[in-house]
Structure formats: C-alpha cells, structure tokens
Design a protein around this motif. Sequence first.
Motif, PDB file in Angstrom:
ATOM      1  N   UNK A 228     -34.264  18.091 -64.202  1.00 58.41           N
ATOM      2  CA  UNK A 228     -34.816  19.107 -63.309  1.00 58.41           C
ATOM      3  C   UNK A 228     -34.047  19.011 -61.997  1.00 58.41           C
ATOM      4  N   UNK A 229     -34.657  19.369 -60.890  1.00 57.31           N
ATOM      5  CA  UNK A 229     -33.983  19.331 -59.593  1.00 57.31           C
ATOM      6  C   UNK A 229     -33.900  17.911 -59.056  1.00 57.31           C
ATOM      7  N   UNK A 230     -32.891  17.664 -58.212  1.00 55.04           N
ATOM      8  CA  UNK A 230     -32.773  16.387 -57.521  1.00 55.04           C
ATOM      9  C   UNK A 230     -33.703  16.313 -56.320  1.00 55.04           C
ATOM     10  N   UNK A 231     -34.251  17.439 -55.918  1.00 58.54           N
ATOM     11  CA  UNK A 231     -35.059  17.507 -54.703  1.00 58.54           C
ATOM     12  C   UNK A 231     -36.550  17.367 -55.014  1.00 58.54           C
ATOM     13  N   UNK A 232     -37.248  16.685 -54.125  1.00 67.12           N
ATOM     14  CA  UNK A 232     -38.703  16.567 -54.202  1.00 67.12           C
ATOM     15  C   UNK A 232     -39.273  16.824 -52.809  1.00 67.12           C
ATOM     16  N   UNK A 242     -34.156   3.561 -55.191  1.00 64.51           N
ATOM     17  CA  UNK A 242     -32.847   4.057 -55.651  1.00 64.51           C
ATOM     18  C   UNK A 242     -32.909   5.570 -55.778  1.00 64.51           C
ATOM     19  N   UNK A 243     -32.371   6.249 -54.780  1.00 63.92           N
ATOM     20  CA  UNK A 243     -32.331   7.702 -54.791  1.00 63.92           C
ATOM     21  C   UNK A 243     -31.152   8.183 -55.643  1.00 63.92           C
ATOM     22  N   UNK A 244     -31.372   9.319 -56.315  1.00 57.22           N
ATOM     23  CA  UNK A 244     -30.273   9.964 -57.034  1.00 57.22           C
ATOM     24  C   UNK A 244     -30.186  11.411 -56.551  1.00 57.22           C
ATOM     25  N   UNK A 245     -29.277  11.707 -55.627  1.00 55.21           N
ATOM     26  CA  UNK A 245     -29.115  13.086 -55.162  1.00 55.21           C
ATOM     27  C   UNK A 245     -28.448  13.945 -56.223  1.00 55.21           C
ATOM     28  N   UNK A 246     -28.164  15.183 -55.894  1.00 53.93           N
ATOM     29  CA  UNK A 246     -27.657  16.155 -56.873  1.00 53.93           C
ATOM     30  C   UNK A 246     -26.307  15.757 -57.458  1.00 53.93           C
TER      31      UNK A 246
END
Length: 318
Positions: A228-232, A242-246
């Motif tokens: 789905x989207x990388x944004x929340x 551990x962030x995973x951006x787009x």
Amino acid sequence: MSNPIFKVVKSGLLTTIQDNGRSGYQQYGIVVAGAMDPFSMNIANFLVGNPGNEAVLEVTVMGPTIDVVGDAVIAISGGDLSPKVNGEKAPMWKSFEVKEGDRLEFGQPVEGARSYVSVAGGFDIPLVMGSKSTYLRAGIGGLDGRALEKGDVLNGTGGVNGISGRALHPEEVPTYKKEMDIRVVMGPHLNAFSDAAVQTFLSSTYEVTPKSDRMGFRVKGPKIEHETSADIISEAIPLGGIQVPANGEPIILMADRQTTGGYTRIGTVISRDIPYLAQAMPGCKIRFCEVNVEEAQEIYEDNDRFIRTLGKVSNPRQ
C-alpha cells in the motif's frame, strides 16, 4: 563548587555532552537526544563511582585533543578510538587517574564509532528539562547547545573522590564487529508490506551508509516494496523504529530522532541491540533477525538486572 578539569585543544569530528536524554517531553515536540550507546555511558560512569545517568563526553569517530587542567579520575568505554594519555595507550573499560598537565587524545578508530569519557563527580553542566544532553538541531543542553570547540573549558562538580583501577570484567566487554545481527520486533505496519517484502527485509544484508547520524541510520540493500502507501498519519516514533519511505530504503531512528513520523515502520530494533548499532561505522553490514515481544522483554530484563547490579556495586547510595 565547580573546578576546571578539561580544556579542548582540538575539537575532533563531533564531541558532545550526553546523558540518558530528556524523557517525558516528546508530547511537546522535544527530542529525547542522549547517548547513542547508553550501555557504554552507564559503564563509564559506574567505573568512576558515578550514577549511571551522569553526563559524559560522547566522542565520535575522530576524537578531540584535551588538556587536563585539574586532577581527576576518568574512564573511557565504548568504541576503541585509540585513546592516549601523554602519547601512551590509555586503558579502556577501566578507571584511571589523570593529572594537571596531562594530555588526552584519540587516534585512528580500531573498533566501533563512539567512545564515552566519564569523570568522577560528573561535569558541571546546567540541566535543561532534567537533562544535560546536547541536542544540536535545537541548540539546547550540553555546552551552549553545541559540540565542543577549541578553547572550551569543562568544569567538574568538585569535591568528589573518584575510584581508580576499577574495570569491567573482560567477558562483559562488548565487541563491535563490521558485520552484525540486529534483533527486531516486527510491526506495527506490516499490513503495508507484502509477505515477500517482509521476507526480503529479514533475509537480506544491509550496509550502513555515510548519510547516517545521531538522528537516524540510513542503510542500503534490497528495496522493501510497499503493498500500500508508504505514508501514514503521523504517530509517535520509538527509539530503534525502522521507517521505510517510498524509496524502499530503511531508516533506523536513533537518539536524535524526531518525535513523530509519517512513514510506515516495518519493525523496531530491541533496546539491547541499540548500543551495538550505535557503534556501526559506514560500511558496516547488518542483518535483521526477528524476535517476538516476549523474547525482547526477557532480553531487556536480563540486561536491566545486569546494569542495576553494577550500579549498586559502583555506588551503594543509589
């Protein structure tokens, strides 16, 4: 009454005053900051007879040159950045005396990226929201909210007799490898990733990049694709999240992390492995290994008992 202990001759790459950081203020947008490697900070303090949370110098990669202007008991822990006193190799993970006229300096990194220098009685630094820690981006804490500079004089609290010759048992001294397994608890946004993406994350080797700093470690390796989207919607960020951006490249959030973030998080590094991660130099290879919450809690409790025991032995008044 405070007394001068250190005078900075050369600043090094990045040397700051750090303790455990500012807890309890993230709801107001105040970053925690604090030591990147809290284990080494605690041990350095215990060795000289301080409480574990006393402020220390966090020395990064290329250390400073410091003249001793007042007798003191100090200890150096964490990464081995080739510390020397008067040109002779200085002990690590052991407290020792320095005298007025001595010179403390650092050389080439041998193992790890950050050293911690404690002084008996601690540094005479004002508290900002309950902490002496330096947060560079906001210019608060530490010495005028900045890294140490040539000519700075650091004062001790005075009147404290340190304990010289105390050492951490060799079996308890950590080693910092160029390849390491870092344990993580998965989630909380696994629904944003396919099973294949999760498998990629757990089966691949990633490399710490030079774009890593106290805010976060950027790693490169196989991209983690979003389902789905990388944004929340922005939410609070834990240490080790551990962030995973787009772009699919993970970012591990560290001591100077922002208080909230709007990227999906695939997992969180367990607290016991944060000190090892903090010692990773650019080029270090890491692999993520899944543990469940119960395992993470057990590891935390074992380490907490160890730290508390050392603290009581070091400073029975705690």
